[in-house]
Design a protein around this motif. Structure first.
Motif, PDB file in Angstrom:
ATOM      1  N   LYS A   1      -6.399 -18.933   1.265  1.00  0.00           N
ATOM      2  CA  LYS A   1      -7.575 -18.812   2.128  1.00  0.00           C
ATOM      3  C   LYS A   1      -7.705 -17.469   2.848  1.00  0.00           C
ATOM      4  CE  LYS A   1      -5.302 -21.114   6.051  1.00  0.00           C
ATOM      5  NZ  LYS A   1      -5.404 -22.229   7.030  1.00  0.00           N
ATOM      6  N   ASP A   2      -6.676 -16.640   2.832  1.00  0.00           N
ATOM      7  CA  ASP A   2      -6.729 -15.364   3.539  1.00  0.00           C
ATOM      8  C   ASP A   2      -7.228 -14.229   2.645  1.00  0.00           C
ATOM      9  OD1 ASP A   2      -5.711 -16.790   5.622  1.00  0.00           O
ATOM     10  OD2 ASP A   2      -3.808 -15.714   5.752  1.00  0.00           O
ATOM     11  N   LEU A   3      -7.485 -13.073   3.277  1.00  0.00           N
ATOM     12  CA  LEU A   3      -7.945 -11.883   2.567  1.00  0.00           C
ATOM     13  C   LEU A   3      -7.092 -10.695   2.977  1.00  0.00           C
ATOM     14  CD1 LEU A   3     -10.047 -10.259   0.865  1.00  0.00           C
ATOM     15  CD2 LEU A   3     -11.398 -10.042   2.978  1.00  0.00           C
ATOM     16  N   LEU A   4      -6.676  -9.916   1.982  1.00  0.00           N
ATOM     17  CA  LEU A   4      -5.944  -8.677   2.221  1.00  0.00           C
ATOM     18  C   LEU A   4      -6.863  -7.495   1.944  1.00  0.00           C
ATOM     19  CD1 LEU A   4      -3.358  -6.928   2.622  1.00  0.00           C
ATOM     20  CD2 LEU A   4      -2.910  -7.262   0.172  1.00  0.00           C
ATOM     21  N   LEU A   5      -7.065  -6.649   2.944  1.00  0.00           N
ATOM     22  CA  LEU A   5      -7.806  -5.400   2.778  1.00  0.00           C
ATOM     23  C   LEU A   5      -6.807  -4.253   2.728  1.00  0.00           C
ATOM     24  CD1 LEU A   5     -10.656  -5.904   5.413  1.00  0.00           C
ATOM     25  CD2 LEU A   5     -10.784  -6.321   2.952  1.00  0.00           C
ATOM     26  N   VAL A   6      -6.890  -3.432   1.685  1.00  0.00           N
ATOM     27  CA  VAL A   6      -6.020  -2.262   1.569  1.00  0.00           C
ATOM     28  C   VAL A   6      -6.912  -1.038   1.700  1.00  0.00           C
ATOM     29  CG1 VAL A   6      -4.287  -1.071   0.189  1.00  0.00           C
ATOM     30  CG2 VAL A   6      -4.482  -3.560   0.054  1.00  0.00           C
TER      31      VAL A   6
ATOM     32  N   GLY B   1      -9.731 -18.923   7.190  1.00  0.00           N
ATOM     33  CA  GLY B   1      -8.721 -17.958   6.800  1.00  0.00           C
ATOM     34  C   GLY B   1      -8.597 -16.804   7.775  1.00  0.00           C
ATOM     35  N   ASP B   2      -7.561 -16.006   7.582  1.00  0.00           N
ATOM     36  CA  ASP B   2      -7.333 -14.798   8.362  1.00  0.00           C
ATOM     37  C   ASP B   2      -7.509 -13.578   7.462  1.00  0.00           C
ATOM     38  OD1 ASP B   2      -6.715 -16.538  10.385  1.00  0.00           O
ATOM     39  OD2 ASP B   2      -4.757 -15.659  10.831  1.00  0.00           O
ATOM     40  N   VAL B   3      -7.666 -12.426   8.100  1.00  0.00           N
ATOM     41  CA  VAL B   3      -7.817 -11.172   7.371  1.00  0.00           C
ATOM     42  C   VAL B   3      -6.683 -10.236   7.764  1.00  0.00           C
ATOM     43  CG1 VAL B   3      -9.296  -9.167   6.976  1.00  0.00           C
ATOM     44  CG2 VAL B   3     -10.316 -11.437   7.235  1.00  0.00           C
ATOM     45  N   TRP B   4      -6.038  -9.682   6.755  1.00  0.00           N
ATOM     46  CA  TRP B   4      -4.904  -8.779   6.943  1.00  0.00           C
ATOM     47  C   TRP B   4      -5.286  -7.398   6.428  1.00  0.00           C
ATOM     48  CZ3 TRP B   4      -0.448 -10.798   9.168  1.00  0.00           C
ATOM     49  CH2 TRP B   4      -0.432 -12.201   9.301  1.00  0.00           C
ATOM     50  N   VAL B   5      -5.098  -6.385   7.258  1.00  0.00           N
ATOM     51  CA  VAL B   5      -5.495  -5.018   6.922  1.00  0.00           C
ATOM     52  C   VAL B   5      -4.265  -4.136   6.774  1.00  0.00           C
ATOM     53  CG1 VAL B   5      -6.832  -2.999   7.630  1.00  0.00           C
ATOM     54  CG2 VAL B   5      -7.635  -5.306   8.234  1.00  0.00           C
ATOM     55  N   ALA B   6      -4.056  -3.617   5.571  1.00  0.00           N
ATOM     56  CA  ALA B   6      -3.055  -2.581   5.362  1.00  0.00           C
ATOM     57  C   ALA B   6      -3.745  -1.255   5.642  1.00  0.00           C
ATOM     58  CB  ALA B   6      -2.507  -2.635   3.934  1.00  0.00           C
ATOM     59  N   GLU B   7      -3.440  -0.656   6.786  1.00  0.00           N
ATOM     60  CA  GLU B   7      -4.125   0.550   7.243  1.00  0.00           C
ATOM     61  C   GLU B   7      -3.476   1.769   6.601  1.00  0.00           C
ATOM     62  OE1 GLU B   7      -7.124   0.796   8.429  1.00  0.00           O
ATOM     63  OE2 GLU B   7      -6.888   0.549  10.588  1.00  0.00           O
ATOM     64  N   ALA B   8      -3.769   1.969   5.330  1.00  0.00           N
ATOM     65  CA  ALA B   8      -3.191   3.079   4.567  1.00  0.00           C
ATOM     66  C   ALA B   8      -3.985   4.360   4.822  1.00  0.00           C
ATOM     67  CB  ALA B   8      -3.176   2.744   3.075  1.00  0.00           C
ATOM     68  N   GLY B   9      -4.105   4.685   6.097  1.00  0.00           N
ATOM     69  CA  GLY B   9      -4.903   5.806   6.552  1.00  0.00           C
ATOM     70  C   GLY B   9      -5.186   5.623   8.028  1.00  0.00           C
ATOM     71  N   GLN B  10      -6.339   6.061   8.454  1.00  0.00           N
ATOM     72  CA  GLN B  10      -6.698   6.018   9.867  1.00  0.00           C
ATOM     73  C   GLN B  10      -7.505   4.750  10.182  1.00  0.00           C
ATOM     74  OE1 GLN B  10      -7.305   8.919   7.802  1.00  0.00           O
ATOM     75  NE2 GLN B  10      -5.160   9.288   8.354  1.00  0.00           N
TER      76      GLN B  10
ATOM     77  N   ASN C   1      -5.934 -12.810  -2.889  1.00  0.00           N
ATOM     78  CA  ASN C   1      -7.310 -12.393  -2.620  1.00  0.00           C
ATOM     79  C   ASN C   1      -7.256 -11.055  -1.890  1.00  0.00           C
ATOM     80  OD1 ASN C   1     -10.083 -12.353  -2.288  1.00  0.00           O
ATOM     81  ND2 ASN C   1     -10.075 -13.755  -0.551  1.00  0.00           N
ATOM     82  N   TYR C   2      -7.626  -9.995  -2.564  1.00  0.00           N
ATOM     83  CA  TYR C   2      -7.470  -8.656  -1.992  1.00  0.00           C
ATOM     84  C   TYR C   2      -8.693  -7.802  -2.307  1.00  0.00           C
ATOM     85  CZ  TYR C   2      -6.561  -6.922  -6.701  1.00  0.00           C
ATOM     86  OH  TYR C   2      -6.700  -6.596  -8.028  1.00  0.00           O
ATOM     87  N   LEU C   3      -8.878  -6.775  -1.493  1.00  0.00           N
ATOM     88  CA  LEU C   3      -9.981  -5.837  -1.700  1.00  0.00           C
ATOM     89  C   LEU C   3      -9.534  -4.444  -1.268  1.00  0.00           C
ATOM     90  CD1 LEU C   3     -12.976  -5.306  -2.400  1.00  0.00           C
ATOM     91  CD2 LEU C   3     -13.518  -5.814   0.002  1.00  0.00           C
ATOM     92  N   PRO C   4      -9.411  -3.505  -2.213  1.00  0.00           N
ATOM     93  CA  PRO C   4      -9.075  -2.135  -1.851  1.00  0.00           C
ATOM     94  C   PRO C   4     -10.341  -1.367  -1.449  1.00  0.00           C
ATOM     95  CG  PRO C   4      -8.399  -2.703  -4.119  1.00  0.00           C
ATOM     96  CD  PRO C   4      -9.399  -3.709  -3.668  1.00  0.00           C
ATOM     97  N   ILE C   5     -10.185  -0.487  -0.464  1.00  0.00           N
ATOM     98  CA  ILE C   5     -11.270   0.392  -0.033  1.00  0.00           C
ATOM     99  C   ILE C   5     -10.724   1.810   0.036  1.00  0.00           C
ATOM    100  CG2 ILE C   5     -13.010   0.874   1.722  1.00  0.00           C
ATOM    101  CD1 ILE C   5     -11.362  -2.396   2.106  1.00  0.00           C
ATOM    102  N   VAL C   6     -11.450   2.772  -0.504  1.00  0.00           N
ATOM    103  CA  VAL C   6     -11.037   4.175  -0.443  1.00  0.00           C
ATOM    104  C   VAL C   6     -12.002   4.957   0.437  1.00  0.00           C
ATOM    105  CG1 VAL C   6      -9.896   4.133  -2.691  1.00  0.00           C
ATOM    106  CG2 VAL C   6     -12.325   4.754  -2.554  1.00  0.00           C
ATOM    107  N   GLY C   7     -11.534   6.096   0.925  1.00  0.00           N
ATOM    108  CA  GLY C   7     -12.371   6.940   1.769  1.00  0.00           C
ATOM    109  C   GLY C   7     -12.380   6.536   3.225  1.00  0.00           C
ATOM    110  N   THR C   8     -11.367   5.788   3.661  1.00  0.00           N
ATOM    111  CA  THR C   8     -11.326   5.292   5.048  1.00  0.00           C
ATOM    112  C   THR C   8     -10.570   6.292   5.934  1.00  0.00           C
ATOM    113  OG1 THR C   8      -9.330   3.989   4.595  1.00  0.00           O
ATOM    114  CG2 THR C   8     -11.449   2.897   4.296  1.00  0.00           C
ATOM    115  N   TYR C   9     -11.016   7.535   5.910  1.00  0.00           N
ATOM    116  CA  TYR C   9     -10.309   8.595   6.623  1.00  0.00           C
ATOM    117  C   TYR C   9     -10.811   8.747   8.056  1.00  0.00           C
ATOM    118  CZ  TYR C   9     -14.332  10.756   4.266  1.00  0.00           C
ATOM    119  OH  TYR C   9     -15.577  11.012   3.746  1.00  0.00           O
ATOM    120  N   GLY C  10     -10.054   9.549   8.804  1.00  0.00           N
ATOM    121  CA  GLY C  10     -10.365   9.742  10.209  1.00  0.00           C
ATOM    122  C   GLY C  10     -10.865  11.133  10.504  1.00  0.00           C
TER     123      GLY C  10
END
Length: 248
Positions: free
Chosen positions: A3-8, A94-103, A38-47
């Motif tokens: 039921k959860d979601l992983l955002l990378v 569900g909960d959402v988990w964020v792998a903050e591979a950036g800013q 259940n995961y979703l990668p996102i690119v360009g999440t810079y600071g």
């Protein structure tokens, strides 16, 4: 995972390590243990860091087909898409988990929009953000970082660039024989593409020079946050990662 979601969320600026991180993520989700993740990668999440972007699109399409978002191309569209996906997950318990591979700019923007649309959501109980890098925090707008730290369930773990600190150290010094652990032509193609693009952009046109990669090593240190989220903290280094997620 049911039921959860992983955002990378990968910044891809200006270090090339996120190219290797994307390949590491593809390896992990290919393993039978995480086939239903259940995961979703996102690119360009810079600071706020200066320097040129490292284009990952060829790799992302190869590794994840249509299951990824491009915040570099269209930030607002990616924010809205994440808010929609997050709302669906939370609405179902569900909960959402964020792998903050950036800013944390991107997280701040989508959390704020989520709260505006759904003020009753208990963000601090449902949104879990994991950061491993002091430098990533320093390259985030201070107000945005403070907002994410105050609003979400924010976890700061030890740096994934080093071994022996309790966090998987997924940056190798020198070459490792990763091919011997991957008996899958598609994953081999993904890793070779990440390495080729990494070598193409590493230190070029003022981008950060990743010396470990320049010496033939791998750097998927940002995947340490995913390992933390999934409870894979027994992994010591990059070789351990390939042993644990060996594709037969």
């Amino acid at each position: 995972m049911s039921k959860d979601l992983l955002l990378v969320q990968m910044d891809c600026k200006t270090d090339i390590d996120d190219l290797h991180t994307a390949a590491g993520l593809a390896t992990l989700v290919h393993h039978v243990k995480y086939a239903e993740l259940n995961y979703l990668p996102i690119v360009g999440t810079y600071g706020i860091q200066e320097g040129l972007y490292v284009p990952p699109n060829e790799l992302m399409q190869l590794a994840f087909e249509k299951n990824w978002l491009d915040a570099h191309k269209n930030w607002k569209k990616a924010v809205k898409k994440v808010v929609n996906e997050v709302h669906k997950i939370i609405a179902k318990g569900g909960d959402v988990w964020v792998a903050e591979a950036g800013q944390s700019e991107f997280t701040a923007d989508w959390v704020q929009l989520l709260m505006e649309k759904n003020p009753d959501i208990e963000i601090s109980n449902r949104i879990h953000v994991v950061q491993h890098s002091d430098w990533n925090e320093s390259a985030t707008d201070p107000d945005k970082l403070a907002y994410v730290q105050k609003t979400t369930d924010y976890h700061k773990i030890a740096d994934g660039n080093a071994e022996g600190n309790g966090t998987p150290g997924l940056k190798s010094e020198g070459e490792i024989d990763w091919q011997s652990y991957i008996n899958d032509t598609h994953l081999i193609d993904i890793w070779n593409t990440s390495i080729r693009l990494g070598n193409q952009y590493n230190g070029k046109d003022g981008r950060y020079l990743n010396e470990s990669v320049a010496d033939g090593g791998l750097d998927f240190s940002d995947l340490s946050e995913v390992c933390y989220i999934l409870g894979e903290m027994k992994i010591v280094n990059a070789v351990d990662f390939f042993k644990d997620f060996k594709v037969k």
